[in-house]
Write a protein that holds these residues in place. Structure first.
Motif, PDB file in Angstrom:
ATOM      1  N   SER A  75      60.868  -1.501 -80.678  1.00 36.80           N
ATOM      2  CA  SER A  75      61.362  -0.730 -79.042  1.00 36.80           C
ATOM      3  C   SER A  75      62.540  -0.481 -79.051  1.00 36.80           C
ATOM      4  O   SER A  75      62.718  -0.171 -77.854  1.00 36.80           O
ATOM      5  N   ILE A  76      63.309  -0.275 -80.128  1.00 40.94           N
ATOM      6  CA  ILE A  76      65.045  -0.854 -80.020  1.00 40.94           C
ATOM      7  C   ILE A  76      65.475  -0.205 -80.967  1.00 40.94           C
ATOM      8  O   ILE A  76      65.250  -0.576 -82.315  1.00 40.94           O
ATOM      9  N   VAL A  77      66.159   0.408 -81.372  1.00 34.67           N
ATOM     10  CA  VAL A  77      67.358   1.157 -82.453  1.00 34.67           C
ATOM     11  C   VAL A  77      68.471   0.826 -81.840  1.00 34.67           C
ATOM     12  O   VAL A  77      69.017   0.882 -80.667  1.00 34.67           O
ATOM     13  N   ASN A 275      68.977   5.116 -73.439  1.00 38.84           N
ATOM     14  CA  ASN A 275      70.018   5.269 -74.103  1.00 38.84           C
ATOM     15  C   ASN A 275      71.622   5.033 -74.016  1.00 38.84           C
ATOM     16  O   ASN A 275      72.178   5.334 -72.674  1.00 38.84           O
ATOM     17  N   VAL A 276      72.248   4.553 -74.991  1.00 37.97           N
ATOM     18  CA  VAL A 276      73.176   4.110 -75.033  1.00 37.97           C
ATOM     19  C   VAL A 276      74.578   4.947 -75.851  1.00 37.97           C
ATOM     20  O   VAL A 276      73.897   5.089 -76.810  1.00 37.97           O
ATOM     21  N   LEU A 277      74.973   5.878 -75.315  1.00 43.27           N
ATOM     22  CA  LEU A 277      75.095   6.823 -76.673  1.00 43.27           C
ATOM     23  C   LEU A 277      77.104   7.381 -76.140  1.00 43.27           C
ATOM     24  O   LEU A 277      77.924   8.116 -76.081  1.00 43.27           O
ATOM     25  N   ASP A 278      77.564   6.655 -76.711  1.00 44.86           N
ATOM     26  CA  ASP A 278      79.295   5.760 -77.325  1.00 44.86           C
ATOM     27  C   ASP A 278      79.950   6.653 -78.547  1.00 44.86           C
ATOM     28  O   ASP A 278      78.601   6.062 -79.660  1.00 44.86           O
ATOM     29  N   PRO A 279      80.807   6.718 -78.612  1.00 41.62           N
ATOM     30  CA  PRO A 279      81.789   6.525 -79.669  1.00 41.62           C
ATOM     31  C   PRO A 279      81.527   5.329 -80.535  1.00 41.62           C
ATOM     32  O   PRO A 279      82.186   4.087 -80.410  1.00 41.62           O
ATOM     33  N   GLY A 280      80.777   5.528 -82.023  1.00 36.92           N
ATOM     34  CA  GLY A 280      80.474   4.441 -82.427  1.00 36.92           C
ATOM     35  C   GLY A 280      79.495   3.656 -82.550  1.00 36.92           C
ATOM     36  O   GLY A 280      79.266   2.814 -82.924  1.00 36.92           O
ATOM     37  N   PHE A 281      78.425   4.099 -81.128  1.00 40.22           N
ATOM     38  CA  PHE A 281      77.606   2.720 -81.129  1.00 40.22           C
ATOM     39  C   PHE A 281      76.248   3.765 -80.342  1.00 40.22           C
ATOM     40  O   PHE A 281      76.537   4.580 -78.635  1.00 40.22           O
ATOM     41  N   ASP A 282      75.447   3.788 -80.573  1.00 41.64           N
ATOM     42  CA  ASP A 282      74.282   4.836 -80.152  1.00 41.64           C
ATOM     43  C   ASP A 282      72.925   3.137 -79.874  1.00 41.64           C
ATOM     44  O   ASP A 282      72.309   2.788 -81.002  1.00 41.64           O
ATOM     45  N   MET A 283      72.896   2.835 -78.934  1.00 41.11           N
ATOM     46  CA  MET A 283      70.905   2.411 -78.744  1.00 41.11           C
ATOM     47  C   MET A 283      70.212   2.938 -77.592  1.00 41.11           C
ATOM     48  O   MET A 283      70.681   3.214 -77.185  1.00 41.11           O
ATOM     49  N   HIS A 284      68.433   2.775 -78.659  1.00 40.37           N
ATOM     50  CA  HIS A 284      67.843   3.654 -77.489  1.00 40.37           C
ATOM     51  C   HIS A 284      66.419   2.086 -77.581  1.00 40.37           C
ATOM     52  O   HIS A 284      66.035   1.548 -78.694  1.00 40.37           O
TER      53      HIS A 284
END
Length: 352
Positions: A75-77, A275-284
């Motif tokens: 469910s999450i990456v 989604n979090v699409l940040d420099p150095g960190f992505d979360m889906h």
């Protein structure tokens, strides 16, 4: 599907050539594992079978410099950029405390290992990929685009297995344990919970009372566990972004837990994905997979450890979010305020 009824490596290679699906989705459609698809492509160059032993792999990765660590479940990456370092092995569990990369390693699930060269529009992307006995992804390590390959090649060759077969022996995937409800231990559980003293003793508490995490939350009641609305997850992520409050986001599977620590940027919704699409960190995060959300309070040496934890329909833990305490500052008061905003509109509270 057992190994005798799997598609042959030739059939899997043809399916890969014909499909536009992501490998994980294609594997599910074929009734095989993601690792089976990789094994079918083993050629000693683009895809190579390697030792998955973290004692061999992770110290070598430390020498490669900046990389991206990827850990996921259904469910999450979580994708975190940083460097591996401070690997501490353990018979049951080890850990990595690198620059930005914080992992808990459960070595018995590190079974199948591969190196992969993926062709992209930006050029070859080099990775190490580890899977469990069922062939499900445990942890992946990607070099940056355009990285020099020498160190990766040297580590690949050092870890290369003699067995470079295109066929993989896998075991059936373990079923998710349903919530264990034992109402008869409620009072004893509440007493032991209050006297825990350290949140790290929680696994021992579950063993003592022969329950599991979700079962414990359902019976222990407030103030230790409060059930929240499903929408609480999105609201809390939004509020973390709006307020700049740093947090710790734990994402894991049976073989690896990956912890991101810091503030997050605005949440970008794309279909069912948060989604979090940040420099150095992505979360889906698949928001539509969330079926239970709990605000949980456990005693610790520094005061209550308060988390938001969310589960899927089978009772599997998707992720946990905690406030961040660090050498630079204690952000827990701000975190507690965000949690209080949600507990004030409880969907359901189990009475004491």
């Amino acid at each position: 599907m057992n190994d005798t009824t799997k598609p042959t490596p030739e059939q899997l290679r043809q399916a890969l050539a014909d499909s536009t699906l992501r490998p994980r989705d294609l594997a599910a459609s074929l009734g095989v594992s993601e690792a089976d698809l990789l094994a079918a492509r083993v050629d000693g160059d683009k895809v190579t079978r390697i030792s998955a032993d973290p004692d061999n792999l992770l110290p070598g990765v430390e020498t490669l410099g900046p990389v991206m660590a990827l850990t996921r479940n259904e469910s999450i990456v979580s994708e975190v950029e940083g460097s591996y370092g401070g690997y501490r092995p353990g018979e049951h569990a080890g850990l990595v405390l690198g620059d930005g990369i914080d992992l808990r390693i459960f070595r018995r699930h590190w079974v199948h290992g591969f190196t992969v060269v993926a062709e992209t529009k930006a050029g070859p992307r080099l990775s190490f990929q580890v899977f469990d006995a069922a062939g499900d992804a445990v942890h992946k390590i990607y070099l940056p685009k355009g990285a020099e390959p020498e160190g990766w090649l040297a580590l690949r060759d050092a870890l290369r297995l003699k067995d470079q077969s295109p066929q993989l022996e896998t075991t059936p995937r373990a079923a998710v344990e349903a919530p264990i409800l034992r109402p008869e231990v409620t009072e004893a559980l509440r007493g032991d919970w209050a006297g825990m003293g350290d949140s790290h003793k929680f696994p021992a508490l579950m063993r003592k009372h022969k329950i599991n995490r979700l079962g414990a939350y359902r019976i222990v009641g407030a103030p230790y566990a409060r059930r929240l609305e499903i929408a609480s997850v999105g609201r809390i992520l939004d509020r973390l972004a709006e307020t700049g409050t740093p947090s710790m986001i734990f994402v894991g599977n049976a073989g690896c837990i990956q912890i991101f620590s810091g503030p997050i940027g605005p949440i970008k919704t794309m279909g069912p994905w948060l989604n979090v699409l940040d420099p150095g960190f992505d979360m889906h995060l698949r928001g539509d997979h969330i079926t239970e959300v709990w605000a949980v309070e456990k005693p610790s040496r520094r005061g209550p450890a308060v988390s938001i934890e969310f589960f899927d329909a089978q009772g599997a833990l998707i992720a946990q979010v905690f406030g961040l305490r660090s050498a630079e500052g204690d952000h827990y008061p701000a975190w507690l305020q965000l949690v209080e905003e949600e507990t004030s509109r409880l969907a359901e509270e189990v009475p004491a």
